[in-house]
Design a protein around this motif. Structure first.
Motif, PDB file in Angstrom:
ATOM      1  N   TRP A 165     -20.569   2.346  42.110  1.00 12.24           N
ATOM      2  CA  TRP A 165     -21.146   3.568  41.867  1.00 12.24           C
ATOM      3  C   TRP A 165     -22.052   3.998  42.615  1.00 12.24           C
ATOM      4  O   TRP A 165     -21.456   5.630  42.866  1.00 12.24           O
ATOM      5  CB  TRP A 165     -21.029   3.484  40.264  1.00 12.24           C
ATOM      6  N   LYS A 166     -23.048   4.322  42.700  1.00 10.72           N
ATOM      7  CA  LYS A 166     -24.084   4.969  43.728  1.00 10.72           C
ATOM      8  C   LYS A 166     -23.501   4.993  45.075  1.00 10.72           C
ATOM      9  O   LYS A 166     -23.464   6.218  45.658  1.00 10.72           O
ATOM     10  CB  LYS A 166     -25.361   4.212  43.887  1.00 10.72           C
ATOM     11  N   TRP A 201     -16.347   3.254  44.651  1.00  4.99           N
ATOM     12  CA  TRP A 201     -17.121   2.349  42.790  1.00  4.99           C
ATOM     13  C   TRP A 201     -17.049   1.004  43.267  1.00  4.99           C
ATOM     14  O   TRP A 201     -17.607  -0.081  43.106  1.00  4.99           O
ATOM     15  CB  TRP A 201     -16.699   3.382  41.619  1.00  4.99           C
ATOM     16  N   THR A 224     -32.798   1.129  47.099  1.00  2.00           N
ATOM     17  CA  THR A 224     -32.789   2.573  46.595  1.00  2.00           C
ATOM     18  C   THR A 224     -32.636   3.013  48.071  1.00  2.00           C
ATOM     19  O   THR A 224     -31.941   3.947  48.392  1.00  2.00           O
ATOM     20  CB  THR A 224     -33.712   2.960  45.758  1.00  2.00           C
TER      21      THR A 224
END
Length: 355
Positions: free
Chosen positions: A157-158, A152, A247
């Protein structure tokens, strides 16, 4: 000398006693009540029942239920003729359990003398009744969050969560494969910055089983990486608004990193999965995998294949190798190399990004 005998051993409460057998299972010879071995062909009459008891006793030993295992072994003696090799083997197993218990008692007595009045406190802690030992039992969760926290901080964190879950899925591949074979296995332990491992107890498994459990981790890891790649491609690639691009890049990074990491695990050195699987391959099969990795490198230009090739070259010409080939292991190994390499080729490589 073993205390339990055919006359003193109680029936096993976990497996019902068999119905009386009056015809030999092997030659159908008629047998009077209480016959344990056929006088004609020497077949043990209640061998099917004995196999059930032996399997139960072995499971109890794996679970370290020593008292129950001893009772199960002892209950077998009433179904075997006295003076046979089978009786000697069972008595040896019982004696081994007794010796283990005696050694544990002697060790406890030794520490009781050494610790004096502090002995009760020591044994209290040894039985995991204190908070520190309760926390230790949750080392899986503690190490998971420590591992996640490190990545992280490094990549956001993703990515940290996705990467940690990918490692966990890989390790649960080993866990599930070992449990399916009735072996004792611990939950994964994560080593922040290094990786993770699953401790399992082989109990004398053969080389093919060892390789199946070793390669189960990379196969589960392949599924995790392929899932990330599928989500990436379903998003239509890194095109469009900034959020959608970020993303999609995240899923590409997880897919690529997961494939790369599982290929690293196939390097046949130290305690990596590739080393465990290679034990089942003969020298010819190792040479064929060496050639395949060089071909994959020439096509994909991924340096990880050179590491696998170097390790396989070393394994091809040194150390122990079985004479008998293991075709299933070779097929699994080659399939993993191909599919993981194809995944790395299909998704874009992403370096140094925060997600």
């Amino acid at each position: 000398m073993i205390e339990a005998t055919a006359s003193s051993a109680p029936p096993n409460p976990n497996i019902a006693a068999p119905e009386p057998i009056h015809n030999c299972p092997q030659c159908s010879h008629w047998l009077p009540e209480g016959t344990l071995a056929c006088p004609d062909c020497q077949t043990i009459v209640y061998s099917a029942h004995l196999r059930l008891l032996a399997s139960l006793a072995a499971q109890q030993e794996q679970q370290q239920k020593w008292a129950e295992a001893r009772a199960t072994w002892a209950s077998m003696l009433q179904w075997i003729p006295a003076g046979t090799k089978q009786v000697e083997g069972i008595e040896a197993r019982i004696q081994a359990i007794d010796d283990r218990g005696k050694a544990a008692d002697e060790n406890k007595a030794k520490w009781t003398r050494r610790l004096g009045p502090l002995a009760p406190v020591f044994f209290f802690l040894a039985k995991a009744k204190s908070l520190i030992f309760i926390l230790f039992k949750f080392k899986f969760l503690l190490s998971f969050f420590a591992f996640f926290g490190l990545y992280w901080l490094a990549f956001g964190w993703k990515f940290g969560l996705g990467f940690t879950l990918s490692i966990m899925i890989h390790e649960f591949g080993h866990y599930v494969a070992a449990r399916r074979r009735g072996l004792k296995v611990d939950l994964p332990v994560f080593l922040p910055g290094l990786g993770a491992y699953v401790r399992w107890y082989s109990m004398g498994v053969n080389l093919d089983t060892l390789s199946e459990i070793a390669l189960a981790g990379p196969f589960f890891g392949l599924l995790a990486a392929a899932t990330c790649a599928g989500i990436y491609f379903a998003g239509g690639g890194p095109i469009g608004p900034q959020e959608a691009e970020t993303t999609n890049s995240l899923w590409a990074a997880l897919a690529y990193t997961g494939a790369w990491l599982n290929l690293i695990n196939l390097v046949p050195v130290l305690g990596l999965d590739g080393a465990q699987a290679t034990h089942a391959l003969n020298r010819t099969q190792r040479g064929l995998i060496l050639i395949a990795t060089l071909v994959f490198y020439a096509i994909l230009h991924e340096g990880v294949f050179l590491f696998i090739a170097a390790g396989m070259a070393w394994r091809t010409f040194t150390g122990f190798a079985p004479e008998k080939p293991s075709t299933p292991t070779m097929v699994r190994f080659m399939l993993l190399l191909f599919l993981l390499g194809a995944l790395m080729f299909a998704v874009p490589e992403t370096h140094g990004r925060q997600f």
